[in-house]
Write a protein that holds these residues in place. Structure first.
Motif, short mmCIF file in Angstrom:
data_model
loop_
_atom_site.label_atom_id
_atom_site.label_comp_id
_atom_site.label_asym_id
_atom_site.label_seq_id
_atom_site.Cartn_x
_atom_site.Cartn_y
_atom_site.Cartn_z
N ALA A 28 0.83 -1.21 0.00
CA ALA A 28 0.00 0.00 0.00
C ALA A 28 0.86 1.26 0.00
N GLU A 29 1.89 1.28 0.85
CA GLU A 29 2.79 2.43 0.88
C GLU A 29 3.48 2.62 -0.47
N ARG A 30 3.87 1.51 -1.07
CA ARG A 30 4.60 1.57 -2.34
C ARG A 30 3.72 2.16 -3.44
N LEU A 31 2.48 1.72 -3.53
CA LEU A 31 1.59 2.23 -4.56
C LEU A 31 1.25 3.71 -4.34
N ARG A 32 1.01 4.08 -3.10
CA ARG A 32 0.72 5.49 -2.82
C ARG A 32 1.94 6.37 -3.10
N ALA A 33 3.12 5.81 -2.86
CA ALA A 33 4.35 6.57 -3.14
C ALA A 33 4.47 6.89 -4.63
N MET A 34 4.04 5.97 -5.49
CA MET A 34 4.11 6.21 -6.94
C MET A 34 3.24 7.40 -7.33
N VAL A 35 2.06 7.49 -6.74
CA VAL A 35 1.18 8.62 -7.04
C VAL A 35 1.84 9.92 -6.62
N GLU A 36 2.43 9.93 -5.43
CA GLU A 36 3.08 11.14 -4.94
C GLU A 36 4.27 11.52 -5.83
N GLN A 37 5.02 10.54 -6.29
CA GLN A 37 6.15 10.82 -7.19
C GLN A 37 5.67 11.50 -8.47
N ALA A 38 4.55 11.03 -9.01
CA ALA A 38 4.02 11.64 -10.22
C ALA A 38 3.61 13.09 -9.98
N VAL A 39 3.00 13.36 -8.84
CA VAL A 39 2.59 14.73 -8.51
C VAL A 39 3.82 15.64 -8.45
N VAL A 40 4.89 15.16 -7.82
CA VAL A 40 6.12 15.95 -7.72
C VAL A 40 6.77 16.09 -9.10
N ALA A 41 6.68 15.07 -9.93
CA ALA A 41 7.23 15.15 -11.29
C ALA A 41 6.55 16.26 -12.08
N GLU A 42 5.23 16.36 -11.97
CA GLU A 42 4.53 17.45 -12.66
C GLU A 42 5.01 18.80 -12.14
N GLU A 43 5.12 18.93 -10.83
CA GLU A 43 5.59 20.19 -10.24
C GLU A 43 7.00 20.53 -10.70
N SER A 44 7.79 19.50 -11.04
CA SER A 44 9.21 19.69 -11.38
C SER A 44 9.46 19.83 -12.87
N GLY A 45 8.40 19.85 -13.69
CA GLY A 45 8.58 20.12 -15.10
C GLY A 45 8.64 18.91 -16.01
N PHE A 46 8.32 17.71 -15.50
CA PHE A 46 8.29 16.53 -16.35
C PHE A 46 7.08 16.61 -17.30
N THR A 47 7.24 16.00 -18.47
CA THR A 47 6.15 15.95 -19.45
C THR A 47 5.08 14.96 -19.04
N GLY A 48 5.52 13.80 -18.53
CA GLY A 48 4.57 12.74 -18.25
C GLY A 48 5.09 11.73 -17.26
N VAL A 49 4.26 10.75 -16.98
CA VAL A 49 4.62 9.63 -16.12
C VAL A 49 4.18 8.36 -16.83
N ALA A 50 4.96 7.30 -16.69
CA ALA A 50 4.62 5.99 -17.26
C ALA A 50 4.72 4.95 -16.15
N ILE A 51 3.72 4.09 -16.05
CA ILE A 51 3.65 3.07 -15.00
C ILE A 51 3.69 1.69 -15.66
N GLY A 52 4.60 0.82 -15.19
CA GLY A 52 4.78 -0.49 -15.79
C GLY A 52 3.74 -1.51 -15.36
N GLU A 53 3.58 -2.54 -16.18
CA GLU A 53 2.70 -3.67 -15.87
C GLU A 53 3.53 -4.95 -15.75
#
Length: 334
Positions: free
Chosen positions: A26-51
């Motif tokens: 649960a912590e790991r999955l929630r951490a991915m969401v938070e990383q994406a939010v920070v990536a947007e704030e930091s100027g990244f174009t996008g996020v990709a999540i693996g399967e």
């Protein structure tokens, strides 16, 4: 102009090699969401999540993670990285992608690939020798479903469709971007045939080795979306010495875990990785090495893999922020 930059999260759940402790799923999955939010704030174009399935890569439904990210972002492109299309019903994939596109106001993308795990193939009922044919058939049908409001179709690997309209319809026209993930000339040729952009593999192998395949793709492509992107494992810190010291145990742990998928038969050498297939250093060094790869391979986009090997969330977020503020402004198109 600068290349697009995506944060690629593959989702390995490994213990911190310094403490032996691992976070919960649960912590790991929630951490991915938070990383994406920070990536947007930091100027990244996008996020990709693996399967992945049945491994310590814990994301089996990347579209659900992307939907959670969509609710907390406004500009970030939202992509899988990758969707194992041979293992999925293309009708359901089309519906999921379109739903994400609608919820995100037209920010959804897809990277499709065949996958590399024979155990996963067997678990999904894919017989030996049919993976490539199944992948190609599913991809052709997926594109048709995304582009056409009414589909009539018959094939080998699923039941026929008669006047089918998948809902909802995607916001983007004629459809969301679909990348072909490929390490083989055959898949690159398929991308050319279908007019799709090309995503190179993320296997901790020297990416320069893909230069002949990229040249082949470029020479044969005659369409507007003939883009090429490369995933790279990256770590940046204020000094190169700090970056190598901080990242080394995590890269070693992750590389040992992922070694069975690297497929090059060479002995694992972490120090060589950090000066070769994995990009590590201060902002100037990291930008310089990514620009070199961009020049050699003619890259239009970079996918940056930061979160590996039990790296603590606070460290991951620090790398994302530093990369955004000091590396992205130095990047240039290949």
């Amino acid at each position: 102009m600068r290349p697009d930059v995506y944060l690629l999260i593959l989702g390995d759940l490994l213990p911190d090699p310094r403490t032996g402790q691992a976070v919960s799923e649960a912590e790991r999955l929630r951490a991915m969401v938070e990383q994406a939010v920070v990536a947007e704030e930091s100027g990244f174009t996008g996020v990709a999540i693996g399967e992945h399935h049945f491994t310590r890569y814990i994301v089996s439904a990347p579209e659900l993670v992307l939907a959670a990210i969509a609710a907390r972002t406004r500009t970030l492109r939202l992509s899988t990285g990758v969707t194992l299309l041979a293992h999925r019903d293309p009708v359901l994939v089309a519906e999921e992608l379109a739903t994400l596109d609608v919820l995100s106001s037209g920010r959804a993308e897809l990277i499709v690939a065949r996958g590399v795990s024979q155990e996963t193939d067997a678990a999904f009922g894919i017989g030996q020798g049919e993976l490539r044919a199944r992948f190609e058939e599913h991809l052709r049908l997926l594109l048709l479903l995304l582009e056409k409001p009414e589909v009539n179709w018959a094939g080998r690997f699923r039941g026929p469709l008669a006047g089918v309209t998948t809902t909802p319809r995607p916001v983007q026209a004629p459809r969301p971007t679909v990348w072909v993930g490929s390490g083989s000339a055959a898949s690159a040729d398929l991308a050319v045939e279908l007019g799709l952009p090309l995503m190179l593999p993320s296997t901790l192998r020297d990416p320069v080795g893909y230069a002949p395949m990229v040249r082949r793709y470029r020479e044969r492509s005659r369409f507007a979306d003939a883009r090429v992107a490369l995933p790279s494992h990256v770590f940046v810190a204020p000094s190169a010495a700090q970056a190598r010291r901080q990242w080394r145990p995590h890269l070693a742990s992750y590389a040992a875990f992922a070694d069975e998928w690297r497929g090059d038969g060479t002995r694992l050498d972490v120090d060589r990785l950090m000066t070769g297939a994995a990009v590590c250093g201060d902002p100037a060094e990291v930008a310089g090495r990514l620009n070199h790869l961009g020049s050699v391979l003619g890259l239009d986009a970079h996918l940056v893999i930061v979160d590996i090997g039990g790296l603590a969330q606070r460290e991951v977020l620090a790398v994302i922020r530093l990369f955004g503020t000091e590396v992205i402004p130095q990047l240039r198109l290949g």
